[in-house]
Scaffold this active site. Structure first.
Site, mmCIF file in Angstrom:
data_model
loop_
_atom_site.group_PDB
_atom_site.id
_atom_site.type_symbol
_atom_site.label_atom_id
_atom_site.label_comp_id
_atom_site.label_asym_id
_atom_site.label_seq_id
_atom_site.Cartn_x
_atom_site.Cartn_y
_atom_site.Cartn_z
ATOM 1 C CB ALA A 1 -0.906 0.115 1.087
ATOM 2 C CG ASP A 2 2.670 5.019 -1.435
ATOM 3 O OD1 ASP A 2 3.739 4.979 -0.841
ATOM 4 O OD2 ASP A 2 2.071 6.443 -1.892
#
Length: 207
Positions: free
Chosen positions: A78-79
């Site tokens: 994830a970012d």
């Protein structure tokens, strides 16, 4: 762990791990991906989050494929990107960066984007982008100086941690709260469950 497929979290973020644990999901391994998170010139926030989540997943996948115990596991990356309009705020590491972020966020709406990228055991990539709208109160110089002195902001997208002291700055949230923390739980568990990961496996002994 027997009885379910394995899960690798491609992150060293204590917040993302804690959120997964909150949902009753315990990753079998952590494989933080070493990726340059600098936005490209003119890159928009949504595109940046999507690109970096995919890059983290691809980088971690190379490591996982070399590990016999983890090959064929689900892999989650994830970012999170914080933006005011089209302007992407940094993951603040310096006092000046944190102060600038807070002054920009003061009394304004901003958006938090988290891209979640899942690699299935068959090697397919599945990706979701979640957006949350946040409004901060107008921050005084005392608020800014005090928060910067706390150090809580260090390494956080946008220079703040909503689950900490900065939660007192928030006037309004529209959308997922866990998205702001770093991993939108509803969408993440839906993504995992939709690809066959037994998201309820750890619920039995959760208490």
């Amino acid at each position: 762990m027997l009885g379910r497929p394995k899960l690798v979290l491609a992150s060293g973020s204590p917040r993302r791990l804690a959120l997964l644990n909150q949902a009753g999901i315990e990753p079998d391994a952590l494989r933080p991906a070493d990726v340059d998170e600098t936005p490209t010139k003119g890159e928009l926030p949504r595109a940046c989050a999507n690109r970096l989540a995919r890059a983290k997943a691809e980088a971690a996948l190379k490591s996982v494929q070399l590990d016999d115990d983890l090959r064929g596991a689900f892999l989650l990356a994830a970012d999170t990107v914080v933006a005011v309009g089209r302007r992407i705020l940094p993951k603040a590491e310096l006092v000046d960066e944190a102060s600038q972020c807070l002054r920009l966020l003061s009394g304004r709406n901003h958006r938090v984007y988290t891209a979640v990228c899942l690699v299935t055991p068959k090697g397919s990539f599945r990706q979701r982008l979640i957006e949350t709208k946040v409004r901060f109160k107008r921050l005084s110089e005392e608020d800014i100086d005090g928060y910067v002195a706390s150090g809580e902001w260090r390494g956080k997208a946008g220079g703040y941690a909503v689950q900490g002291i900065a939660g007192s700055f928030v006037v309004k949230i529209v959308g997922s709260y866990t998205n702001i923390v770093g991993l939108p739980l509803y969408e993440t568990t839906s993504l995992l469950g939709g690809e066959g990961y037994p998201i309820r496996f750890g619920w039995l002994n959760a208490s």
